[in-house]
Design an enzyme around this catalytic site. Sequence first.
Site, short mmCIF file in Angstrom:
data_model
loop_
_atom_site.label_atom_id
_atom_site.label_comp_id
_atom_site.label_asym_id
_atom_site.label_seq_id
_atom_site.Cartn_x
_atom_site.Cartn_y
_atom_site.Cartn_z
N LYS A 139 0.76 -18.58 29.60
CA LYS A 139 0.03 -19.79 29.96
C LYS A 139 -0.47 -20.44 28.68
CE LYS A 139 -1.35 -22.00 33.71
NZ LYS A 139 -0.73 -22.13 35.04
N GLN A 183 -0.17 -14.78 36.06
CA GLN A 183 1.21 -15.28 36.06
C GLN A 183 2.22 -14.13 35.96
OE1 GLN A 183 1.36 -19.02 35.76
NE2 GLN A 183 3.32 -18.64 36.73
N ASP A 187 0.58 -27.95 34.66
CA ASP A 187 -0.57 -27.37 35.38
C ASP A 187 -1.61 -28.49 35.46
OD1 ASP A 187 -1.72 -24.61 36.37
OD2 ASP A 187 -3.34 -25.43 35.19
P1 NDP Z 1 -3.66 -31.65 38.92
O1 NDP Z 1 -4.16 -31.96 37.57
O2 NDP Z 1 -2.51 -32.40 39.47
O3 NDP Z 1 -4.86 -31.76 39.98
C1 NDP Z 1 -6.02 -31.02 39.86
C2 NDP Z 1 -6.98 -31.40 40.97
O4 NDP Z 1 -8.07 -30.49 40.96
C3 NDP Z 1 -7.56 -32.78 40.77
O5 NDP Z 1 -7.87 -33.33 42.01
C4 NDP Z 1 -8.83 -32.47 39.98
O6 NDP Z 1 -9.85 -33.46 40.08
C5 NDP Z 1 -9.28 -31.20 40.64
N1 NDP Z 1 -10.09 -30.42 39.69
C6 NDP Z 1 -9.73 -30.03 38.44
N2 NDP Z 1 -10.73 -29.37 37.85
C7 NDP Z 1 -11.73 -29.34 38.75
C8 NDP Z 1 -13.04 -28.81 38.74
N3 NDP Z 1 -13.51 -28.14 37.67
N4 NDP Z 1 -13.78 -28.95 39.86
C9 NDP Z 1 -13.29 -29.61 40.96
N5 NDP Z 1 -12.06 -30.15 41.01
C10 NDP Z 1 -11.31 -30.02 39.93
O7 NDP Z 1 -3.36 -30.07 38.92
P2 NDP Z 1 -2.45 -29.22 39.91
O8 NDP Z 1 -2.51 -29.78 41.27
O9 NDP Z 1 -1.16 -29.01 39.26
O10 NDP Z 1 -3.21 -27.81 39.87
C11 NDP Z 1 -4.25 -27.46 40.80
C12 NDP Z 1 -4.40 -25.96 40.84
O11 NDP Z 1 -3.17 -25.36 41.24
C13 NDP Z 1 -4.75 -25.28 39.50
O12 NDP Z 1 -5.56 -24.16 39.75
C14 NDP Z 1 -3.39 -24.83 38.98
O13 NDP Z 1 -3.52 -23.76 38.07
C15 NDP Z 1 -2.75 -24.40 40.28
N6 NDP Z 1 -1.29 -24.31 40.27
C16 NDP Z 1 -0.52 -25.40 39.94
C17 NDP Z 1 0.84 -25.31 39.98
C18 NDP Z 1 1.73 -26.48 39.76
O14 NDP Z 1 2.94 -26.35 39.99
N7 NDP Z 1 1.24 -27.63 39.37
C19 NDP Z 1 1.51 -24.02 40.28
C20 NDP Z 1 0.61 -22.97 40.69
C21 NDP Z 1 -0.73 -23.13 40.65
P3 NDP Z 1 -10.17 -34.41 38.83
O15 NDP Z 1 -9.07 -35.42 38.82
O16 NDP Z 1 -11.51 -34.98 39.11
O17 NDP Z 1 -10.16 -33.53 37.60
#
Ligand code: NDP
Length: 450
Positions: free
Chosen positions: A128, A113, A168
């Site tokens: 974080k 970050q 996140d």
């Molecule tokens: P959400 O919680 O909205 O969604 C996460 C998604 O990833 C879900 O579909 C989840 O499935 C899946 N997931 C989580 N853990 C795992 C795992 N161990 N194996 C497979 N799938 C998994 O999170 P975000 O969309 O906000 O975040 C997704 C990624 O983007 C992360 O790496 C986060 O750090 C990054 N990010 C997010 C930002 C934001 O603005 N939100 C900014 C920059 C980066 P399930 O429901 O089954 O857990």
Amino acid sequence: MIKNAYLNRVYEELALRNAHEPEYLQAVKEVLESIQPLVEKHPEYEKADLIERLVEPERIITFRVPWVDDSGNVHVNRGYRVQFNSAIGPYKGGLRFHPSVNQSILKFLGFEQVFKNSLTTLPMGGGKGGSDFDPKGKSDMEVMRFCQSFMTELYRHIGQFVDCPAGDIGVGAREVGYMFGQYRRLTNSYQGGMMTGKGLTYGGSLARKQATGYGLCYFTAEALKCMRNDSFAGKKVVISGSGNVAIYAAEKAAQLGGTVITMSDSAGYVYDPNGIDLDYVKDLKEVRRGRISEYTTSHPDATYVADCRKVWETPCDIALPCATQNEIDAESAKALVKGGCTVVCEGANMPSTAEAISVYLENGILYGPAKASNAGGVATSGLEMSQNSERLSWTFEEVDSKLQEIMKGIFHASYDASVEAGSTGNLMVGANCAGFLKVATAMMEQGICY
Ligand code: NDP
């Protein structure tokens, strides 16, 4: 490989002291490998122990989070905030609620970050936090009680000029709302910029929800245009995840002319040759909080595979990993190459292992590293803070156009820095160098206070 003797010494010592933190070491190693030309050009960094200071978080707070479920049972989770580096602004970075959360994961995320926030050009340091709490399957009241308990400790360590968390994995508008409300109650102050990703009725920014996914596509589109004279038009796009980042990456990729053929969650993925029906996925995930496997019940041409790692075996032109760290290993990267993929841009943080990145580079894949390609979320959080300070709200179009300019700027800064570092077109090296240089300069100019 880290060839520079100073960087190698710092890394070896760090690896000894943090042997139980593999994700953190992975993130540090990648950055130290990339910045070797800069460290060689600036011998003053070694004299000032700059890298030793850069890899050590300024502060880590760990705390107990007790909460009561709907049946009256007491549970205890562990809460964290890693305040990594505040040389260029207050700590800024999301909160993650997921059972896998531990100190190593939050240190890697906080470290990344620092450079990501630097690339946005906005004045934000890096941090974080989060908890090993799992919001899945919990009622709204249970989530509220957990969030209130979490903030009851965290509030004393954060504030609009100190540390400004956001969402996140597992932390969306609902959780941000509960935490913001508790902060306001505990401090008797309304600090809009203390937290971002807020609801639109109390200081949130239009386009923040869309920003990480849209920003990822703006970055990818600019890279395609400048490095390949190409675009999203007519491309098959494979996306992992079905959360905030994945949904809005899919929306923008489709608007730019691509066909998104997969989405996943941690249990499996769906493949829809007709293009993913996003209205359905938004309702499923944002409203009903269901599982992606349900998609096939109303989409007969789609297939579901109960193994999310296999999503990378789907033939495609562009892959946008948007789920979680290390979701693509060398084997999955080879499957992508075999399936015709020529572009991988990261929406999730560190979704590719070091070995997977080597496969991309050996096969000429256009690789957009997370700290550059997914910086649109935090950049728009910065814009939310600007609006809160001004006591004004900008239109969706104003925020979106600023986001586009920032993402184009990040691509060009990364590309130019890759040229400067002698690795033309290697956007990972470029992003690491460009992000590092600003923070390093700020730390040098401020003396050895941290
Ligand atoms: P959400 O919680 O909205 O969604 C996460 C998604 O990833 C879900 O579909 C989840 O499935 C899946 N997931 C989580 N853990 C795992 C795992 N161990 N194996 C497979 N799938 C998994 O999170 P975000 O969309 O906000 O975040 C997704 C990624 O983007 C992360 O790496 C986060 O750090 C990054 N990010 C997010 C930002 C934001 O603005 N939100 C900014 C920059 C980066 P399930 O429901 O089954 O857990």
